[in-house]
Write a protein that holds these residues in place. Sequence first.
Motif, PDB file in Angstrom:
ATOM      1  N   MET A   1      -6.634  -1.976   2.408  1.00 31.57           N
ATOM      2  CA  MET A   1      -8.144  -1.759   2.446  1.00 31.57           C
ATOM      3  C   MET A   1      -7.838  -0.157   1.781  1.00 31.57           C
ATOM      4  SD  MET A   1      -9.473  -3.129   5.653  1.00 31.57           S
ATOM      5  CE  MET A   1     -11.095  -3.266   5.660  1.00 31.57           C
ATOM      6  N   THR A   2      -9.009  -0.146   1.145  1.00 31.44           N
ATOM      7  CA  THR A   2      -9.064   1.003   0.391  1.00 31.44           C
ATOM      8  C   THR A   2      -9.842   2.289   1.747  1.00 31.44           C
ATOM      9  OG1 THR A   2     -11.437   0.744  -0.354  1.00 31.44           O
ATOM     10  CG2 THR A   2      -9.171   0.584  -1.885  1.00 31.44           C
ATOM     11  N   PHE A   3      -9.738   3.114   1.134  1.00 32.43           N
ATOM     12  CA  PHE A   3     -10.631   4.442   2.387  1.00 32.43           C
ATOM     13  C   PHE A   3     -12.271   4.065   2.596  1.00 32.43           C
ATOM     14  CE2 PHE A   3      -6.813   6.662   1.286  1.00 32.43           C
ATOM     15  CZ  PHE A   3      -6.426   6.663   3.121  1.00 32.43           C
TER      16      PHE A   3
ATOM     17  N   ARG B   1      -5.202   5.483  14.149  1.00 34.89           N
ATOM     18  CA  ARG B   1      -4.065   4.745  14.641  1.00 34.89           C
ATOM     19  C   ARG B   1      -4.651   3.347  13.518  1.00 34.89           C
ATOM     20  NH1 ARG B   1      -2.369   2.345  19.558  1.00 34.89           N
ATOM     21  NH2 ARG B   1      -3.408   4.473  20.176  1.00 34.89           N
TER      22      ARG B   1
ATOM     23  N   ALA C   1       1.364  -1.599   0.160  1.00 30.70           N
ATOM     24  CA  ALA C   1      -0.181  -0.153  -0.169  1.00 30.70           C
ATOM     25  C   ALA C   1       0.717   1.354  -0.052  1.00 30.70           C
ATOM     26  CB  ALA C   1      -0.719  -0.342   0.478  1.00 30.70           C
ATOM     27  N   ALA C   2       2.144   1.057   0.477  1.00 30.96           N
ATOM     28  CA  ALA C   2       3.202   2.432   0.397  1.00 30.96           C
ATOM     29  C   ALA C   2       3.428   2.459  -0.400  1.00 30.96           C
ATOM     30  CB  ALA C   2       3.796   2.052   2.246  1.00 30.96           C
TER      31      ALA C   2
ATOM     32  N   VAL D   1      -4.770   3.885   9.585  1.00 30.36           N
ATOM     33  CA  VAL D   1      -3.553   3.947   9.301  1.00 30.36           C
ATOM     34  C   VAL D   1      -2.674   2.012   9.096  1.00 30.36           C
ATOM     35  CG1 VAL D   1      -0.885   4.157   9.917  1.00 30.36           C
ATOM     36  CG2 VAL D   1      -2.898   6.082  10.262  1.00 30.36           C
TER      37      VAL D   1
ATOM     38  N   ARG E   1      -5.254   0.889   6.383  1.00 26.99           N
ATOM     39  CA  ARG E   1      -5.353   1.204   4.993  1.00 26.99           C
ATOM     40  C   ARG E   1      -3.724   0.839   4.467  1.00 26.99           C
ATOM     41  NH1 ARG E   1      -4.911   1.118   0.715  1.00 26.99           N
ATOM     42  NH2 ARG E   1      -5.055   2.215  -0.865  1.00 26.99           N
ATOM     43  N   ILE E   2      -2.448   0.844   5.827  1.00 21.68           N
ATOM     44  CA  ILE E   2      -0.933   0.926   5.085  1.00 21.68           C
ATOM     45  C   ILE E   2      -0.622  -0.573   5.114  1.00 21.68           C
ATOM     46  CG2 ILE E   2       1.215   1.137   5.271  1.00 21.68           C
ATOM     47  CD1 ILE E   2       1.026   3.995   5.879  1.00 21.68           C
ATOM     48  N   HIS E   3      -0.967  -1.331   6.051  1.00 24.13           N
ATOM     49  CA  HIS E   3      -0.980  -2.897   5.787  1.00 24.13           C
ATOM     50  C   HIS E   3      -1.726  -4.021   5.618  1.00 24.13           C
ATOM     51  CE1 HIS E   3       3.074  -1.446   8.270  1.00 24.13           C
ATOM     52  NE2 HIS E   3       2.242  -0.486   8.777  1.00 24.13           N
TER      53      HIS E   3
ATOM     54  N   MET F   1      -7.099   9.307   8.367  1.00 22.80           N
ATOM     55  CA  MET F   1      -5.840   8.905   7.418  1.00 22.80           C
ATOM     56  C   MET F   1      -5.138  10.930   7.850  1.00 22.80           C
ATOM     57  SD  MET F   1      -3.477   6.438   6.639  1.00 22.80           S
ATOM     58  CE  MET F   1      -2.241   6.460   5.526  1.00 22.80           C
TER      59      MET F   1
END
Lengths: 191, 199
Positions: A155-157, A144, A75-76, A147, A150-152, A175
């Motif tokens: 998942m989409t927003f 958190r 994701a990042a 975050v 989304r990142i780990h 976020m």
Amino acid sequence: MVEPSSPSPDPDDPVGDDLGGECSPSHQWRELFDELAGGLRAFLRNRLRQESDVDDCLQVVFVKMLESVDRVAPAARRAWVFRVAANEAAQMWRSEASRGRMLEKLEKHGDEPTDSDDPIDRVILTETTRKLEESLLTLPAAYREVVSLRIHENMTFQEIADHLGIPLGTALTRMRRALDRLRTEIDQNHL
Amino acid sequence: MNTSETNQDNSNDERTSVENLCMLYLFGELDSDAKSRFEHQLASDPELCEMLSEQSYLITSAAAATVKRALPAEVRRGKVLSTSGAWRSIAALSAIAACIALALQVVDYSARPADGLALNRTALSPEPDLDESVLIAKAWAASQHATDSTRDDSSVIDDVEPLDDLLDEQPSDLDATLDWIFVAISSGDEKRMEEGNDG
């Protein structure tokens, strides 16, 4: 210089990763590079004066992508690519290095600072990461959670909003505030 | 609310909107049209470039700062759960196997006659105190007798005594330490005498 938008599989790949199908990490990176090439070029044109420098920088970014196949959370990765591009553009801008010098430097010091093998660099990186982590821990758990999802969890927003039963705007706000907290921490501690 | 505050609010809203746009772009959540517009604007808007650069730095920092708390990918995707599921399956199969073994044992137990010998024969208890040499000797004697006689094999088979009967006929005073061959000879002689009597 040839734009590395559609590189062919590396026949020297020792683990056959590049030939391992469309789900291999290197294949994912290549797809990502193709997807971002236009945006990266537009981004770099704003920072570098010559088109050849933009090409050189793209080349370096692509090489670093392949070197960092498994180090960045999926994701990042887009953010990471732009960060690398920004760093490389800044270095080129500062040094005004020629293409040859740039590539020569890459051969000698291919890793970006965060990938340094220097123990001192690693200590600094660890300390910086620790401070950022502490900063994130002071955030409300709900922030958190966004975050992390989304990142780990990648998942989409919209998926996060559905999962948590909150509006999409709230997910984005949480976020953004988490990132704001990081920005403050970075500014205050000159990280 | 005065004009400057209104302008500041609008500016904040605009910044928030652009930050959201950068976030969505960096997470790959813009559709193709919005992505093309964003990239087109990126080429001509240094401020947008700066914001995108900053957002990319913050997102990668957030990823680095939260990586320790993130579960490994294989755990998130259920591999560990499936592993524990496999253990549960093995445990369930073992339990089923144990139940089947117990059921067979019960069936075996109920099918046996309710004499003292049968009561002693369970899967968990050893065979009753048989003298193996005696059994072998009697079997050998029976086969010798069959060989000596003129009857065909089927009659020999018909004459084979059940194991329990053999055990019942075992002389109580038979010395279990006798050499099995003597027992066999004596048993064979008994058979011959019986045949002689019958004849």
